[in-house]
Enzyme design. Structure first.
Site, mmCIF file in Angstrom:
data_model
loop_
_atom_site.group_PDB
_atom_site.id
_atom_site.type_symbol
_atom_site.label_atom_id
_atom_site.label_comp_id
_atom_site.label_asym_id
_atom_site.label_seq_id
_atom_site.Cartn_x
_atom_site.Cartn_y
_atom_site.Cartn_z
ATOM 1 C CE1 TYR A 95 -4.424 -1.509 0.676
ATOM 2 C CE2 TYR A 95 -2.910 -3.283 1.244
ATOM 3 C CZ TYR A 95 -4.183 -2.850 0.922
ATOM 4 O OH TYR A 95 -5.214 -3.748 0.827
ATOM 5 C CD GLU A 96 -0.235 6.731 -2.577
ATOM 6 O OE1 GLU A 96 -0.015 7.941 -2.536
ATOM 7 O OE2 GLU A 96 -1.250 6.235 -3.117
ATOM 8 C CB SER A 97 0.820 4.193 4.069
ATOM 9 O OG SER A 97 0.363 2.852 4.139
ATOM 10 N N GLY A 98 3.533 2.682 2.537
ATOM 11 C CA GLY A 98 4.834 2.062 2.770
ATOM 12 C C GLY A 98 4.779 0.678 3.385
#
Length: 265
Positions: free
Chosen positions: A53-56
């Site tokens: 996911y984009e948050s890492g």
């Protein structure tokens, strides 16, 4: 659809999308329908899939579907969490993502996506959440899968704003711009499965979901739809697929309802 098939169009869409994923995929997951599809795949036929996911968060295995990329459920269940710059520069731009899974507010026949504004940019009818990391996902993932419910409002001849690049004007437009990834290779809607024409790159219907007609697909699309000569019918959801999806959604609903009550208190 005439009689009740025992599943909803959205369930068919989510399950058809999940089937496209493989056990060895490294998948950059969007929130919403893409997240549901990826997690159904993880819980059924692709237990070793790596969800990012984009948050890492890397290798996340949420028990419930996240509300956003910042949902604590993602970090708590991830193998590791890295800084966002590392996520984009090393993982995404480094060519380590096999599938980027995106949604769209507006989509054209070449897979170009708008998630920025509806109407004129300076005076929009609706201002949308924006691109986030989607523009980079669209160009740096080896392939892009798109999921969305069909409507003339969403599937348009010309998008109002160019948020994420699909196949541009069609043909070899990506290559001419120096983009060496495949771009959108699959579109899964609540009515059909689409793939780009090998030459023109225009999305073409290759499979109709059970009970869906060509006329229904055309009636909910803003461009003239092309159908494959050998048109398939999407296999209906299995009992396991439906149970997995419904259990996931039930857990999610219960978890989020509890959160809402807690905040209210």
């Amino acid at each position: 659809m005439s009689e009740d098939p025992g599943f909803t169009p959205n369930e068919m869409m989510t399950i058809a999308a999940s089937r496209a994923l493989k056990n060895d995929d490294v998948c950059f997951v969007g929130i919403g329908a893409p997240s549901a599809a990826c997690n159904v795949a993880r819980l059924t036929h692709a237990p070793d899939i790596t969800l990012i996911y984009e948050s890492g968060t890397i290798g996340t295995a949420p028990d419930v579907l996240p509300l956003s990329i910042g949902d604590g459920e993602l970090c708590e269940t991830a193998v590791t969490t890295v800084a966002v710059p590392e996520m984009f520069r090393y993982w995404l731009q480094g060519g380590r993502i096999s599938i980027g899974f995106l949604g769209a507010a507006q989509l054209d026949k070449f897979g170009n996506i708008n998630t920025t504004v509806i109407g004129d940019y300076a005076h929009p009818k609706t201002r949308l959440p924006g691109g986030g990391g989607a523009p980079e996902i669209a160009t740096s993932s080896r392939e892009v899968y798109i999921t969305m419910a069909q409507s003339k409002r969403g599937m348009v001849e010309k998008i109002d704003f160019f948020t994420s690049f699909g196949h541009g004007e069609g043909g070899d437009h990506r290559k001419r711009l120096g983009i060496d990834t495949a771009g959108p290779t699959l579109l899964i809607t609540d009515l059909a499965i689409w793939k780009p024409d090998p030459v023109t790159k225009e999305f073409t219907v290759v499979s109709l979901h059970p009970g869906v007609t060509r006329e229904e697909v055309q009636a909910s699309c803003g461009w003239v739809v092309k159908f494959a000569e050998a048109l398939d019918e999407t296999p209906p959801p299995t009992e396991l697929e439906l149970k997995t999806l419904r259990d996931l959604q039930a857990r999610t609903k219960a978890a989020h309802a509890g959160t809402a009550k807690g905040k209210a208190a």
